[in-house]
Write a protein that holds these residues in place. Structure first.
Motif, PDB file in Angstrom:
ATOM      1  N   GLY A   1       0.798  -1.212   0.000  1.00  0.00           N
ATOM      2  CA  GLY A   1       0.000   0.000   0.000  1.00  0.00           C
ATOM      3  C   GLY A   1       0.831   1.261   0.000  1.00  0.00           C
ATOM      4  O   GLY A   1       0.442   2.274  -0.588  1.00  0.00           O
ATOM      5  N   GLN A   2       1.985   1.201   0.647  1.00  0.00           N
ATOM      6  CA  GLN A   2       2.879   2.359   0.656  1.00  0.00           C
ATOM      7  C   GLN A   2       3.592   2.514  -0.683  1.00  0.00           C
ATOM      8  O   GLN A   2       3.662   3.607  -1.239  1.00  0.00           O
ATOM      9  N   TRP A   3       4.137   1.428  -1.208  1.00  0.00           N
ATOM     10  CA  TRP A   3       4.896   1.493  -2.445  1.00  0.00           C
ATOM     11  C   TRP A   3       4.030   1.921  -3.617  1.00  0.00           C
ATOM     12  O   TRP A   3       4.460   2.683  -4.485  1.00  0.00           O
ATOM     13  N   SER A   4       2.786   1.483  -3.674  1.00  0.00           N
ATOM     14  CA  SER A   4       1.914   1.818  -4.801  1.00  0.00           C
ATOM     15  C   SER A   4       1.504   3.288  -4.789  1.00  0.00           C
ATOM     16  O   SER A   4       1.011   3.801  -5.804  1.00  0.00           O
ATOM     17  N   ASP A   5       1.706   3.985  -3.676  1.00  0.00           N
ATOM     18  CA  ASP A   5       1.378   5.405  -3.600  1.00  0.00           C
ATOM     19  C   ASP A   5       2.558   6.300  -3.961  1.00  0.00           C
ATOM     20  O   ASP A   5       2.427   7.520  -3.984  1.00  0.00           O
ATOM     21  N   VAL A   6       3.703   5.712  -4.233  1.00  0.00           N
ATOM     22  CA  VAL A   6       4.887   6.485  -4.602  1.00  0.00           C
ATOM     23  C   VAL A   6       4.848   6.748  -6.105  1.00  0.00           C
ATOM     24  O   VAL A   6       4.783   5.806  -6.905  1.00  0.00           O
ATOM     25  N   ILE A   7       4.892   8.020  -6.525  1.00  0.00           N
ATOM     26  CA  ILE A   7       4.792   8.346  -7.942  1.00  0.00           C
ATOM     27  C   ILE A   7       6.127   8.794  -8.539  1.00  0.00           C
ATOM     28  O   ILE A   7       6.239   8.960  -9.752  1.00  0.00           O
ATOM     29  N   THR A   8       7.138   8.982  -7.707  1.00  0.00           N
ATOM     30  CA  THR A   8       8.479   9.277  -8.199  1.00  0.00           C
ATOM     31  C   THR A   8       9.482   8.836  -7.152  1.00  0.00           C
ATOM     32  O   THR A   8       9.106   8.590  -5.999  1.00  0.00           O
ATOM     33  N   LEU A   9      10.723   8.710  -7.551  1.00  0.00           N
ATOM     34  CA  LEU A   9      11.785   8.413  -6.602  1.00  0.00           C
ATOM     35  C   LEU A   9      12.407   9.724  -6.133  1.00  0.00           C
ATOM     36  O   LEU A   9      12.425  10.707  -6.875  1.00  0.00           O
ATOM     37  N   PRO A  10      12.925   9.769  -4.931  1.00  0.00           N
ATOM     38  CA  PRO A  10      13.545  11.007  -4.440  1.00  0.00           C
ATOM     39  C   PRO A  10      14.875  11.282  -5.132  1.00  0.00           C
ATOM     40  O   PRO A  10      15.533  10.367  -5.649  1.00  0.00           O
ATOM     41  N   ALA A  11      15.268  12.540  -5.115  1.00  0.00           N
ATOM     42  CA  ALA A  11      16.544  12.935  -5.714  1.00  0.00           C
ATOM     43  C   ALA A  11      17.712  12.239  -5.048  1.00  0.00           C
ATOM     44  O   ALA A  11      18.789  12.104  -5.646  1.00  0.00           O
ATOM     45  N   GLU A  12      17.495  11.744  -3.836  1.00  0.00           N
ATOM     46  CA  GLU A  12      18.566  11.060  -3.103  1.00  0.00           C
ATOM     47  C   GLU A  12      19.031   9.769  -3.763  1.00  0.00           C
ATOM     48  O   GLU A  12      20.057   9.211  -3.364  1.00  0.00           O
ATOM     49  N   VAL A  13      18.325   9.305  -4.801  1.00  0.00           N
ATOM     50  CA  VAL A  13      18.791   8.111  -5.503  1.00  0.00           C
ATOM     51  C   VAL A  13      20.180   8.329  -6.105  1.00  0.00           C
ATOM     52  O   VAL A  13      20.903   7.365  -6.375  1.00  0.00           O
ATOM     53  N   GLN A  14      20.551   9.587  -6.307  1.00  0.00           N
ATOM     54  CA  GLN A  14      21.861   9.879  -6.894  1.00  0.00           C
ATOM     55  C   GLN A  14      23.017   9.382  -6.034  1.00  0.00           C
ATOM     56  O   GLN A  14      24.143   9.222  -6.530  1.00  0.00           O
ATOM     57  N   PHE A  15      22.749   9.106  -4.751  1.00  0.00           N
ATOM     58  CA  PHE A  15      23.801   8.634  -3.855  1.00  0.00           C
ATOM     59  C   PHE A  15      23.970   7.117  -3.897  1.00  0.00           C
ATOM     60  O   PHE A  15      24.854   6.577  -3.231  1.00  0.00           O
ATOM     61  N   LEU A  16      23.147   6.428  -4.693  1.00  0.00           N
ATOM     62  CA  LEU A  16      23.238   4.971  -4.791  1.00  0.00           C
ATOM     63  C   LEU A  16      24.263   4.593  -5.869  1.00  0.00           C
ATOM     64  O   LEU A  16      23.966   3.859  -6.806  1.00  0.00           O
ATOM     65  N   THR A  17      25.456   5.071  -5.723  1.00  0.00           N
ATOM     66  CA  THR A  17      26.476   4.885  -6.752  1.00  0.00           C
ATOM     67  C   THR A  17      26.994   3.457  -6.832  1.00  0.00           C
ATOM     68  O   THR A  17      27.698   3.108  -7.781  1.00  0.00           O
ATOM     69  N   ALA A  18      26.664   2.622  -5.851  1.00  0.00           N
ATOM     70  CA  ALA A  18      27.092   1.224  -5.892  1.00  0.00           C
ATOM     71  C   ALA A  18      26.018   0.323  -6.492  1.00  0.00           C
ATOM     72  O   ALA A  18      26.288  -0.847  -6.796  1.00  0.00           O
ATOM     73  N   VAL A  19      24.822   0.835  -6.684  1.00  0.00           N
ATOM     74  CA  VAL A  19      23.704   0.012  -7.156  1.00  0.00           C
ATOM     75  C   VAL A  19      23.889  -0.328  -8.631  1.00  0.00           C
ATOM     76  O   VAL A  19      24.067   0.554  -9.471  1.00  0.00           O
ATOM     77  N   SER A  20      23.833  -1.621  -8.933  1.00  0.00           N
ATOM     78  CA  SER A  20      23.933  -2.076 -10.317  1.00  0.00           C
ATOM     79  C   SER A  20      22.591  -2.558 -10.860  1.00  0.00           C
ATOM     80  O   SER A  20      22.423  -2.655 -12.078  1.00  0.00           O
ATOM     81  N   GLN A  21      21.639  -2.877  -9.952  1.00  0.00           N
ATOM     82  CA  GLN A  21      20.313  -3.319 -10.380  1.00  0.00           C
ATOM     83  C   GLN A  21      19.250  -2.515  -9.642  1.00  0.00           C
ATOM     84  O   GLN A  21      19.246  -2.464  -8.405  1.00  0.00           O
ATOM     85  N   LEU A  22      18.363  -1.895 -10.416  1.00  0.00           N
ATOM     86  CA  LEU A  22      17.248  -1.144  -9.856  1.00  0.00           C
ATOM     87  C   LEU A  22      15.969  -1.835 -10.307  1.00  0.00           C
ATOM     88  O   LEU A  22      15.605  -1.803 -11.482  1.00  0.00           O
TER      89      LEU A  22
END
Length: 259
Positions: free
Chosen positions: A93-114
């Motif tokens: 219920g929480q995830w389905s209400d999210v319509i964008t990702l926060p700008a803080e995703v820019q700090f996920l520099t180690a993430v290879s799979q989203l």
């Protein structure tokens, strides 16, 4: 209800459900996904005639709700991880209400799979272009997500993508037109030029649509240009698509063979 019916709906009389193979990760994500609540932009899919030009999604995200705070916490905890999948840790219920990702995703520099399978996202933030290690992006069955930010072209390691291409603007099968662009919308405008990555000058930002290959898919991108020089630097679209950046509306941006 079987997972096949959850994905494809009930079969038509005399037409059996398709036989598909689905990997365990996608199967789990599909079982968690909320299928209701997507936008109505695709309501004209399958109908004859020219579909009406949709409005560009510019809904603001409620950043005071618990769901947003939970997403921020997830991102903060994932800075050193390689795989991030919000639906696996946030209540449906929480995830389905999210319509964008926060700008803080820019700090996920180690993430290879989203992994954003089955999301209700309306847009991805331009800061996603800072994900230098991103190699795999899964937005399959995110039916409210019709375009990507041009900044994704900066993800040099992005090789694999999975999208519901029929939900994208300019798709030859659904004929979903590009929304018309006039001036920039504050909720969509990046901090820097989509092309040169420098701050906007006195002239400000000018938005354009373009179609480019991203990973393994051809997708519509929204670019904010700081100058005519930067607009000229945007590559031509792949063969069969409207070649140069455009303002959308009507048939413009549709594959040339379908105009």
């Amino acid at each position: 209800m079987s997972i096949i019916r959850r994905i494809f709906g009930e079969p038509k009389p005399g037409k059996p459900l398709p036989v598909i193979r689905i990997d365990p990760v996608s199967l789990a994500a599909a079982q968690r996904a909320e299928r209701s609540g997507h936008c109505a932009c695709l309501s004209s899919r399958g109908k004859k005639g020219t579909p009406s030009v949709p409005n560009l999604h510019a809904e603001p995200q409620d950043t005071s709700a618990p769901r947003w705070l939970a997403l921020l916490a997830l991102i903060d905890d994932s800075r050193n991880t390689r795989v991030i999948e919000p639906s696996a840790t946030m209540p449906a219920g929480q995830w389905s209400d999210v319509i964008t990702l926060p700008a803080e995703v820019q700090f996920l520099t180690a993430v290879s799979q989203l992994r954003l399978y089955g999301s209700h996202l309306r847009r991805l933030p331009p800061e996603i272009g800072r994900l230098s290690a991103l190699g795999n992006l899964d937005i399959y069955t995110s039916y409210s997500l019709h375009w990507l930010p041009y900044e994704m072209t900066r993800c040099a390691r992005l090789r694999d993508t999975r999208m519901s291409t029929r939900a994208l603007y300019g798709n030859i099968k659904t004929r979903l037109p590009f929304p018309r662009l006039s001036g920039p919308l504050e909720v969509l405008q990046p901090q820097t030029c989509s092309v040169c990555d420098k701050p906007f000058g006195e002239c400000g930002a000018t938005p354009y649509w373009t179609t480019q290959r991203i990973g393994t898919d051809v997708a519509p991108l929204l670019a904010h240009s700081c100058s005519s020089e930067c607009t000229a630097r945007i590559p031509d679209a792949p063969e069969g698509y409207y070649a140069r950046p455009h303002k959308g509306g009507g048939g413009v941006g549709m594959p040339v063979s379908d105009l």
